[in-house]
Design a protein around this motif. Structure first.
Motif, PDB file in Angstrom:
ATOM      1  N   ARG A 108       0.812  -1.215   0.000  1.00 41.38           N
ATOM      2  CA  ARG A 108       0.000   0.000   0.000  1.00 41.38           C
ATOM      3  C   ARG A 108       0.847   1.268   0.000  1.00 41.38           C
ATOM      4  O   ARG A 108       0.318   2.367   0.117  1.00 41.38           O
ATOM      5  N   GLY A 109       2.164   1.088  -0.090  1.00 37.79           N
ATOM      6  CA  GLY A 109       3.046   2.243  -0.186  1.00 37.79           C
ATOM      7  C   GLY A 109       3.534   2.797   1.127  1.00 37.79           C
ATOM      8  O   GLY A 109       4.087   3.904   1.169  1.00 37.79           O
ATOM      9  N   VAL A 110       3.376   2.041   2.221  1.00 31.93           N
ATOM     10  CA  VAL A 110       3.759   2.531   3.552  1.00 31.93           C
ATOM     11  C   VAL A 110       5.216   2.181   3.852  1.00 31.93           C
ATOM     12  O   VAL A 110       5.621   1.016   3.753  1.00 31.93           O
ATOM     13  N   LYS A 111       5.999   3.186   4.210  1.00 34.59           N
ATOM     14  CA  LYS A 111       7.355   2.959   4.704  1.00 34.59           C
ATOM     15  C   LYS A 111       7.277   2.721   6.224  1.00 34.59           C
ATOM     16  O   LYS A 111       6.368   3.211   6.880  1.00 34.59           O
ATOM     17  N   ASP A 112       8.273   2.000   6.772  1.00 38.24           N
ATOM     18  CA  ASP A 112       8.177   1.664   8.198  1.00 38.24           C
ATOM     19  C   ASP A 112       9.557   1.351   8.769  1.00 38.24           C
ATOM     20  O   ASP A 112      10.470   0.960   8.043  1.00 38.24           O
ATOM     21  N   VAL A 113       9.690   1.526  10.091  1.00 38.70           N
ATOM     22  CA  VAL A 113      10.878   1.120  10.841  1.00 38.70           C
ATOM     23  C   VAL A 113      10.392   0.414  12.100  1.00 38.70           C
ATOM     24  O   VAL A 113       9.581   0.969  12.854  1.00 38.70           O
ATOM     25  N   PHE A 114      10.860  -0.801  12.347  1.00 44.22           N
ATOM     26  CA  PHE A 114      10.344  -1.577  13.474  1.00 44.22           C
ATOM     27  C   PHE A 114      11.332  -2.675  13.862  1.00 44.22           C
ATOM     28  O   PHE A 114      12.214  -3.043  13.078  1.00 44.22           O
ATOM     29  N   ASP A 115      11.185  -3.186  15.091  1.00 45.92           N
ATOM     30  CA  ASP A 115      11.974  -4.320  15.564  1.00 45.92           C
ATOM     31  C   ASP A 115      11.354  -5.611  15.044  1.00 45.92           C
ATOM     32  O   ASP A 115      10.116  -5.742  15.007  1.00 45.92           O
ATOM     33  N   ASP A 135      21.434  -5.717  12.946  1.00 52.03           N
ATOM     34  CA  ASP A 135      21.377  -6.752  13.978  1.00 52.03           C
ATOM     35  C   ASP A 135      21.441  -6.097  15.364  1.00 52.03           C
ATOM     36  O   ASP A 135      22.403  -5.401  15.695  1.00 52.03           O
ATOM     37  N   ILE A 136      20.408  -6.317  16.187  1.00 53.88           N
ATOM     38  CA  ILE A 136      20.373  -5.770  17.555  1.00 53.88           C
ATOM     39  C   ILE A 136      20.211  -6.897  18.579  1.00 53.88           C
ATOM     40  O   ILE A 136      19.702  -6.668  19.676  1.00 53.88           O
ATOM     41  N   THR A 137      20.658  -8.104  18.209  1.00 54.42           N
ATOM     42  CA  THR A 137      20.495  -9.257  19.107  1.00 54.42           C
ATOM     43  C   THR A 137      21.179  -9.027  20.444  1.00 54.42           C
ATOM     44  O   THR A 137      20.607  -9.304  21.500  1.00 54.42           O
ATOM     45  N   ASP A 138      22.404  -8.510  20.406  1.00 56.72           N
ATOM     46  CA  ASP A 138      23.129  -8.261  21.656  1.00 56.72           C
ATOM     47  C   ASP A 138      22.398  -7.249  22.516  1.00 56.72           C
ATOM     48  O   ASP A 138      22.319  -7.399  23.745  1.00 56.72           O
ATOM     49  N   ARG A 139      21.850  -6.213  21.883  1.00 54.67           N
ATOM     50  CA  ARG A 139      21.102  -5.211  22.647  1.00 54.67           C
ATOM     51  C   ARG A 139      19.858  -5.820  23.268  1.00 54.67           C
ATOM     52  O   ARG A 139      19.525  -5.552  24.427  1.00 54.67           O
ATOM     53  N   LYS A 140      19.155  -6.664  22.511  1.00 53.43           N
ATOM     54  CA  LYS A 140      17.950  -7.317  23.021  1.00 53.43           C
ATOM     55  C   LYS A 140      18.287  -8.225  24.194  1.00 53.43           C
ATOM     56  O   LYS A 140      17.554  -8.284  25.185  1.00 53.43           O
ATOM     57  N   ARG A 141      19.393  -8.944  24.082  1.00 49.83           N
ATOM     58  CA  ARG A 141      19.804  -9.820  25.180  1.00 49.83           C
ATOM     59  C   ARG A 141      20.127  -9.005  26.418  1.00 49.83           C
ATOM     60  O   ARG A 141      19.775  -9.389  27.536  1.00 49.83           O
TER      61      ARG A 141
END
Length: 417
Positions: A127-134, A170-176
């Protein structure tokens, strides 16, 4: 009149009269002149095409180098969600060679829970939506890979949706680290809430930064932000027993205080907390020890009464420990036994008795340690023939937590037989 070539004659920007004039000029050329003009135009067109192709290849190479050397993963999907391109970084991130991912659907790299979110996001892209998410992917080895996705739709020249592009970090370390922090906070909160007393944190400026629920109930309010001496002790100035400066210097301080607020006794344990900004807060753990204090006062009173009674009635107390095989006496007990020591090994205790009584005394202690009644009568070492002066030691066996003999305790009194 400005000159125009044959290729210009169809250009919309060329005026009609100019095109007419140019056509008349070419009509005057011979066949050979026209052929030379056409060949010249072909050569010019080929040069332009070659230049454009070289520039395009250089541009593509430059962008490819940028994509392949980027610190982020790059993922291109077609309109149905199938992989058309991934860079090396993304392959390393998920444990694949880039070629292994080509042609596979986005859903192949996630679990069922993440798939539901991915379906919603793909619909938004169309639908043309840009996004930023985890987002959480599943690697080739089956481990969770947490990422930040910056996604954007891709359109063709006719402005039709043909797929999407994602830049992936990659944010795996931050999530941990965040998860470990949450677990740590949960454990700390559970310990704080389970603590049977009161606890609070105070700044170097004597402002309360934290109170546990039990403390709030005691105060009848949440006194966070208030000065500790006013909120906790209803004082107008710093408490005379305050140890904030010592704690701020890194010292662990324990002490007991009788609160002027309610007249009860409290045991306080103060520990420094070193904050990220360099300041030091005081963490106080407080237990109500009023009952213990009352018991200690009663015990001291009874000891005093016992001491006075033993002095009047000429008896004292004693104990024998199995581990050390030694005797301990109170002051009056030492006096009754005729020694200036308050603790002696078994042999020295036996030496206080007449030699003829010592075997029976030693046997009586061993039997008492096995649970027999403890009633030991012996003559002091200084007793003379015919003297009826005797010492009598009555006692009881005390067991330890594992129901093993721990010690004997009782009284010693002078008797006459």
């Amino acid at each position: 009149m400005v000159g125009y070539s044959i290729s210009d004659l169809t250009a919309a920007a060329v005026p009609a009269e100019a095109r007419e004039f140019a056509m008349k000029q070419y009509e005057k050329m011979s066949r050979e002149e026209l052929l030379r003009e056409v060949h010249s135009l072909h050569r010019q067109n080929n040069v332009i095409q070659m230049t454009q192709q070289v520039a395009l290849r250089e541009s593509e190479d430059r962008y490819r180098r940028m994509i392949e050397t980027a610190n982020e993963g790059v993922w291109v999907l077609d309109a149905k969600g199938f992989t058309t391109f991934v860079n090396e970084k993304l392959g390393v991130m998920l444990g694949y060679h880039p070629e292994e991912m080509l042609g596979r659907h986005l859903f192949d790299f996630m679990d069922e829970e993440s798939r539901k979110l991915a379906e919603e996001k793909l619909t938004l892209r169309s639908r043309g939506v840009k996004d930023v998410f985890d987002f959480r992917f599943r690697s080739k080895e089956g481990r969770d890979v947490w990422t930040i996705l910056g996604t954007t739709p891709i359109y063709d020249h006719d402005n039709l949706y043909v797929g999407s592009l994602a830049m992936i970090t990659d944010i795996t370390d931050r999530k941990r680290a965040e998860e470990a922090l949450r677990e740590s906070e949960a454990r700390y909160r559970a310990m704080v809430q389970a603590f049977p007393g009161f606890t609070y944190i105070c700044s170097q400026q004597l402002r309360i930064e934290f109170l546990n629920d039990r403390f709030k109930e005691l105060l009848g309010r949440d006194a966070t932000g208030e000065e500790c001496f006013a909120a906790l002790h209803e004082r107008d100035s710093i408490c005379p027993w305050c140890v904030n400066d010592r704690v701020a210097a890194g010292e662990h301080v324990q002490w007991e205080v009788k609160s002027p607020r309610d007249g009860r006794w409290y045991q306080v344990s103060n520990t420094p907390i070193h904050n990220a900004d360099g300041s030091v807060s005081k963490h106080a753990l407080i237990l109500d020890i009023t009952s213990r204090k009352v018991a200690e006062e009663e015990l001291e009173r009874q000891r005093s009464m016992l001491g006075q009674a033993s002095a009047l009635l000429q008896f004292g107390t004693w104990s024998w420990e199995a581990a050390s095989d030694s005797f301990t006496f109170c002051r009056q007990g030492s006096k009754v036994l005729g020694t200036d020591k308050d603790s002696v090994p078994l042999q020295e205790w036996l030496d206080l008795a007449h030699p003829e009584d010592r075997p029976n005394m030693q046997q009586a202690v061993r039997e008492a340690a096995d649970g027999a009644p403890c009633d030991i009568v012996f003559r002091p070492v200084s007793v003379k023939k015919g003297d009826t002066h005797r010492l009598r030691m009555l006692g009881k066996l005390v067991m330890d937590a594992e129901n093993q003999p721990s010690y004997l305790c009782g009284i010693v009194v002078a008797v006459t037989q």
